[in-house]
Write an enzyme that holds these catalytic residues in place. Structure first.
Site, PDB file in Angstrom:
ATOM      1  N   HIS A 117       4.112   7.802  -2.092  1.00 32.95           N
ATOM      2  CA  HIS A 117       2.825   7.691  -2.390  1.00 32.95           C
ATOM      3  C   HIS A 117       1.809   8.385  -1.308  1.00 32.95           C
ATOM      4  CE1 HIS A 117      -0.774   4.984  -2.633  1.00 32.95           C
ATOM      5  NE2 HIS A 117      -0.329   4.547  -3.847  1.00 32.95           N
ATOM      6  N   ASP A 194       7.796   2.579   4.378  1.00 31.37           N
ATOM      7  CA  ASP A 194       6.920   2.204   3.480  1.00 31.37           C
ATOM      8  C   ASP A 194       7.592   0.961   2.310  1.00 31.37           C
ATOM      9  OD1 ASP A 194       5.134   1.566   1.372  1.00 31.37           O
ATOM     10  OD2 ASP A 194       4.520   3.543   1.032  1.00 31.37           O
ATOM     11  N   GLN A 197       6.578  -1.539  -1.958  1.00 31.22           N
ATOM     12  CA  GLN A 197       7.157  -1.933  -3.459  1.00 31.22           C
ATOM     13  C   GLN A 197       8.354  -2.453  -3.341  1.00 31.22           C
ATOM     14  OE1 GLN A 197       5.701  -1.868  -6.132  1.00 31.22           O
ATOM     15  NE2 GLN A 197       4.030  -0.237  -5.748  1.00 31.22           N
ATOM     16  N   LYS A 220       0.551  -7.028  -3.372  1.00 33.88           N
ATOM     17  CA  LYS A 220       1.720  -6.692  -4.012  1.00 33.88           C
ATOM     18  C   LYS A 220       2.520  -7.770  -4.189  1.00 33.88           C
ATOM     19  CE  LYS A 220       1.051  -1.700  -3.641  1.00 33.88           C
ATOM     20  NZ  LYS A 220       0.473  -1.402  -4.910  1.00 33.88           N
TER      21      LYS A 220
HETATM   22  N1  C6P Z   1       0.588   1.694  -4.978  1.00 34.01           N
HETATM   23  C1  C6P Z   1       0.752   1.680  -7.501  1.00 34.01           C
HETATM   24  O1  C6P Z   1       0.119   1.374  -8.725  1.00 34.01           O
HETATM   25  P1  C6P Z   1      -2.287  -0.126  -0.819  1.00 34.01           P
HETATM   26  O2  C6P Z   1      -3.282   0.315  -1.637  1.00 34.01           O
HETATM   27  O3  C6P Z   1      -2.693   0.312   0.578  1.00 34.01           O
HETATM   28  O4  C6P Z   1      -2.225  -1.706  -1.157  1.00 34.01           O
HETATM   29  O5  C6P Z   1      -0.906   0.314  -1.098  1.00 34.01           O
HETATM   30  C2  C6P Z   1      -0.593   1.814  -1.129  1.00 34.01           C
HETATM   31  C3  C6P Z   1       0.944   2.226  -1.759  1.00 34.01           C
HETATM   32  C4  C6P Z   1       1.566   2.681  -0.605  1.00 34.01           C
HETATM   33  N2  C6P Z   1       2.702   2.819  -0.821  1.00 34.01           N
HETATM   34  C5  C6P Z   1       3.394   2.765  -2.060  1.00 34.01           C
HETATM   35  C6  C6P Z   1       4.913   2.922  -1.985  1.00 34.01           C
HETATM   36  C7  C6P Z   1       2.534   2.178  -3.109  1.00 34.01           C
HETATM   37  O6  C6P Z   1       3.195   1.744  -4.074  1.00 34.01           O
HETATM   38  C8  C6P Z   1       1.193   1.879  -2.752  1.00 34.01           C
HETATM   39  C9  C6P Z   1       0.324   1.368  -3.801  1.00 34.01           C
HETATM   40  C10 C6P Z   1       0.007   1.226  -6.193  1.00 34.01           C
HETATM   41  O7  C6P Z   1       1.755   2.172  -7.380  1.00 34.01           O
HETATM   42  C11 C6P Z   1      -1.317   1.388  -6.427  1.00 34.01           C
HETATM   43  S1  C6P Z   1      -1.902   3.071  -6.020  1.00 34.01           S
END
Ligand code: C6P
Length: 401
Positions: A117, A194, A197, A220
């Site tokens: 990401h 990270d 997910q 999430k």
């Molecule tokens: N992915 C998706 O629809 P935040 O925005 O800080 O809570 O998370 C960022 C982030 C970092 N790593 C991974 C693997 C992610 O999936 C995400 C957030 C969402 O896939 C929003 S773009």
């Protein structure tokens, strides 16, 4: 599974029943989590760690109890290793800044993987630019897995840190993080995971994984927005400099010199989201009460069922098909733009995400302009997938005439 706890799932979209399949973007919140927020503001709202008065003490206790719950949830050795942040993005930015200051000099290297990401690419890129270091990328195999041979070759004496996703937010594939950590540690290299997910969908045990850092977001995980966690092994958090200065992160301040607070407060400048942390604690209770193994099994069955049903739709291409996944599937319909599919699904009440999913390098690697992504949570049922397939067939008819 526990669908009745989520009032929002009874909402109608364009007069149709909502089928919510965008859980990788954010999950819905059960009633007891929403109620916890009202409870907090109604009964103990007061700034923490500062006041001697009753409410402040209760708020402080609740905040620290939430930290204990997070530590238990990821099996950290101690709650001092849990830093509350604004979310995964904030956690990774903080880490990239601090680790950059402590560890990285000109010519050094940081490794990420192809499926990352943007939140696990850009902070490292910014730090590399500042320090004159280089970002190296683990290539991806055709099946969506990281090329482990290439990874091992990338590790060298200039490598300072590896930062990889546990689960891809586009492909849903589970990366072999245990092996990635083991290989890095053999060379004395630190590893950040990270877990945005994975944290709500899989077992995440930081001691078993032996990772040095981990980042995830509460929203999430059935919890509130604007709150996240940076886990770090104590020995590293103690060595890293704070990324932000302000109240709460200090021990003593004078105009000549400031000394910093103990862990984890050194990394929590300013008033933390103590309402959010309390509510997040309730979300973790909720996941635990649903049973983490049961949730994982339920979502695995849904994912397998969804791949099987998607294969029945002519012209559908599933990415990383048949791979071990954690509740996320990306696909496209031959000759149709993913955005058009998304809009037509939405008109039938089915919420999915389309586009590059904030992972442009991966989308480029797949050679497409974007994908349609469905992602599951504990409240989804096979019936949701049946409705998705029905809506997809209808969308195809409209688009292809
Ligand atoms: N992915 C998706 O629809 P935040 O925005 O800080 O809570 O998370 C960022 C982030 C970092 N790593 C991974 C693997 C992610 O999936 C995400 C957030 C969402 O896939 C929003 S773009």
């Amino acid at each position: 599974m526990r669908r009745e706890d989520f009032d929002i799932l009874k909402e109608k979209v364009y007069g149709r029943e909502l089928v919510y399949l965008d859980n990788a973007a954010t999950t819905q919140k059960p009633r007891e989590v929403i109620d916890a927020m009202v409870y907090a503001y109604t009964h103990f709202n007061s700034n923490i760690h500062r006041g001697v008065h009753h409410l402040s003490q209760i708020a402080t206790l609740n905040h620290e109890e939430a930290r204990q719950k997070v530590a238990k949830y990821i099996n950290a050795k101690s709650a001092d290793e849990i830093v509350f942040t604004k979310g995964t993005t904030d956690s990774l930015n903080m880490l990239a800044f601090s680790a950059g200051e402590l560890l990285v000099k000109e010519g050094d290297e940081i490794i990420v993987s192809t499926v990352e990401h943007h939140s696990n690419i850009v902070p490292w890129q910014m730090m590399c630019e500042r320090k004159g270091a280089k970002l190296r990328v683990i290539p991806m195999c055709e099946d969506g897995s990281p090329d482990m041979e290439a990874y091992v070759k990338l590790l060298n004496e200039r490598t300072k840190l590896v930062s990889v996703a546990h689960v891809s937010n586009v492909l849903g594939t589970v990366n072999p993080v245990e092996e990635i950590v083991r290989r890095a540690h053999e060379r004395g290299v630190l590893v950040a995971i990270d877990a945005a997910q994975s944290a709500a969908h899989k077992k995440v045990d930081v001691q078993e994984l032996d990772c040095d850092f981990m980042a995830f977001s509460a929203h999430k995980m059935y919890g509130p927005t604007g709150l996240g966690v940076l886990y770090g092994k104590r020995e590293w958090l103690e060595k890293l400099p704070p990324a932000e200065g302000g109240g709460e992160m200090i021990e003593h301040v004078s105009f000549e010199k400031t000394t910093y607070n103990t862990l984890p407060y050194k990394f929590e400048a300013g008033t933390p989201d103590f309402i959010g942390s309390y509510v997040f604690g309730k979300a973790l209770d909720y996941i635990e009460s649903a049973g983490r193994e049961e949730v994982e099994k339920h979502e695995r069955e849904l994912t397998e069922y969804a791949e099987q049903r998607l294969r029945e739709v002519e012209g559908v291409k599933i990415y990383a098909a048949g791979m071990r996944k954690a509740g996320v599937i990306s696909f496209n319909i031959e000759g149709v733009h993913p955005y058009d599919v998304g809009v037509l699904l939405d008109r039938q009440g089915v919420a999915v995400r389309t586009g590059h999913h904030c992972a442009e390098p991966l989308i480029t690697r797949l050679g497409v302009s974007g994908t349609v992504r469905v992602s599951f949570a504990l409240y989804n049922e096979k019936e949701d997938i049946d409705k998705l397939i029905e809506a997809l067939q209808r969308a195809k008819q409209i688009l292809k005439g």
